[in-house]
Design a protein around this motif. Structure first.
Motif, short mmCIF file in Angstrom:
data_model
loop_
_atom_site.label_atom_id
_atom_site.label_comp_id
_atom_site.label_asym_id
_atom_site.label_seq_id
_atom_site.Cartn_x
_atom_site.Cartn_y
_atom_site.Cartn_z
N ALA A 6 0.86 -1.36 0.01
CA ALA A 6 0.11 0.12 0.22
C ALA A 6 0.81 1.51 0.02
O ALA A 6 0.92 2.10 -1.14
CB ALA A 6 -0.79 -0.32 1.38
N ILE A 7 2.09 1.24 1.13
CA ILE A 7 3.05 2.50 0.79
C ILE A 7 3.33 2.46 -1.04
O ILE A 7 3.51 4.18 -1.17
CB ILE A 7 4.16 2.54 2.13
CG1 ILE A 7 3.56 2.23 3.57
CG2 ILE A 7 4.78 3.23 2.16
CD1 ILE A 7 4.35 2.27 4.71
N ALA A 8 4.33 1.59 -1.07
CA ALA A 8 4.09 1.58 -2.47
C ALA A 8 3.19 2.40 -3.24
O ALA A 8 4.25 2.48 -4.40
CB ALA A 8 5.25 -0.20 -2.76
N LEU A 13 2.16 6.70 -7.52
CA LEU A 13 0.67 7.58 -7.89
C LEU A 13 1.29 8.80 -7.17
O LEU A 13 1.29 9.51 -8.13
CB LEU A 13 -0.29 7.40 -7.06
CG LEU A 13 -0.78 5.91 -7.84
CD1 LEU A 13 -2.03 5.19 -6.82
CD2 LEU A 13 -0.99 5.47 -8.60
N THR A 14 1.53 9.08 -6.41
CA THR A 14 2.19 10.06 -6.16
C THR A 14 3.51 10.97 -7.26
O THR A 14 3.60 11.84 -7.28
CB THR A 14 2.92 10.63 -4.61
OG1 THR A 14 1.65 10.19 -4.02
CG2 THR A 14 3.68 12.23 -4.10
N MET A 16 4.14 9.07 -10.18
CA MET A 16 4.03 9.67 -11.14
C MET A 16 2.43 11.03 -11.28
O MET A 16 3.09 11.48 -12.39
CB MET A 16 2.63 8.91 -11.78
CG MET A 16 3.84 6.73 -12.13
SD MET A 16 4.69 7.48 -13.41
CE MET A 16 3.59 7.35 -14.43
N GLY A 17 2.03 11.43 -10.15
CA GLY A 17 0.81 13.05 -10.28
C GLY A 17 0.80 12.55 -11.63
O GLY A 17 0.06 11.43 -11.68
N PRO A 18 0.21 14.04 -12.49
CA PRO A 18 -0.48 13.86 -13.32
C PRO A 18 -0.13 13.44 -14.55
O PRO A 18 -1.51 12.15 -15.43
CB PRO A 18 -0.54 15.17 -14.42
CG PRO A 18 0.44 15.74 -13.20
CD PRO A 18 0.80 15.25 -12.00
N MET A 19 1.05 11.90 -14.90
CA MET A 19 1.04 11.33 -15.94
C MET A 19 0.75 9.80 -15.76
O MET A 19 0.60 9.46 -16.53
CB MET A 19 3.05 10.80 -16.14
CG MET A 19 3.66 11.82 -15.98
SD MET A 19 5.40 11.99 -15.98
CE MET A 19 5.65 11.58 -14.71
N ILE A 20 0.23 9.94 -14.53
CA ILE A 20 -1.02 8.23 -14.39
C ILE A 20 -1.94 8.92 -15.61
O ILE A 20 -2.24 7.62 -15.45
CB ILE A 20 -1.35 8.64 -12.61
CG1 ILE A 20 -1.64 7.24 -12.01
CG2 ILE A 20 -2.53 9.56 -12.60
CD1 ILE A 20 -0.45 6.56 -11.72
N LYS A 21 -2.52 10.25 -15.99
CA LYS A 21 -4.00 9.19 -16.81
C LYS A 21 -2.85 9.78 -18.29
O LYS A 21 -3.85 9.08 -19.17
CB LYS A 21 -4.03 11.19 -16.82
CG LYS A 21 -4.81 11.04 -15.36
CD LYS A 21 -5.97 12.80 -15.20
CE LYS A 21 -6.15 12.54 -13.48
NZ LYS A 21 -6.78 13.85 -13.83
N ASP A 22 -1.81 9.11 -17.99
CA ASP A 22 -1.08 9.46 -19.70
C ASP A 22 -0.89 8.03 -20.04
O ASP A 22 0.03 7.75 -19.58
CB ASP A 22 0.15 9.95 -19.82
CG ASP A 22 1.13 10.09 -21.10
OD1 ASP A 22 0.39 9.35 -22.01
OD2 ASP A 22 0.51 11.67 -21.49
#
Length: 82
Positions: A6-8, A13-14, A16-22
């Motif tokens: 969960a921590i990993a 996700l933190t 990656m920030g907005p790149m997570i949507k790309d």
């Protein structure tokens, strides 16, 4: 999911920030992570070789040998760009 997972996941996700949507950027990151898992040795030098490099550099510094002029360094750097 374990606490460590969960921590990993949260850190990933933190980071990656907005790149997570790309999708394309996500694929690049996942491919890179996968390639890291496949590497047997992430470094091409052994610990002993790295220590030997450092010892040699310290000896050259102490004796004033092995110095590179600024002009020579710039010429060397120019060969790196192809």
């Amino acid at each position: 999911m374990s606490t460590m997972q969960a921590i990993a996941s949260s850190r990933f996700l933190t980071a990656m920030g907005p790149m997570i949507k790309d999708e394309a950027k996500m694929s690049v990151v996942i491919d890179y992570i996968t390639s890291l898992r496949k590497q047997e040795t992430p470094c091409q030098f052994t610990e002993a070789e790295i220590c030997a490099f450092a010892d040699k550099a310290e000896q050259e510094y102490a004796t004033g040998t092995g110095m590179t002029s600024h002009a020579d360094l710039l010429n060397e750097i120019a060969t790196w760009h192809k």
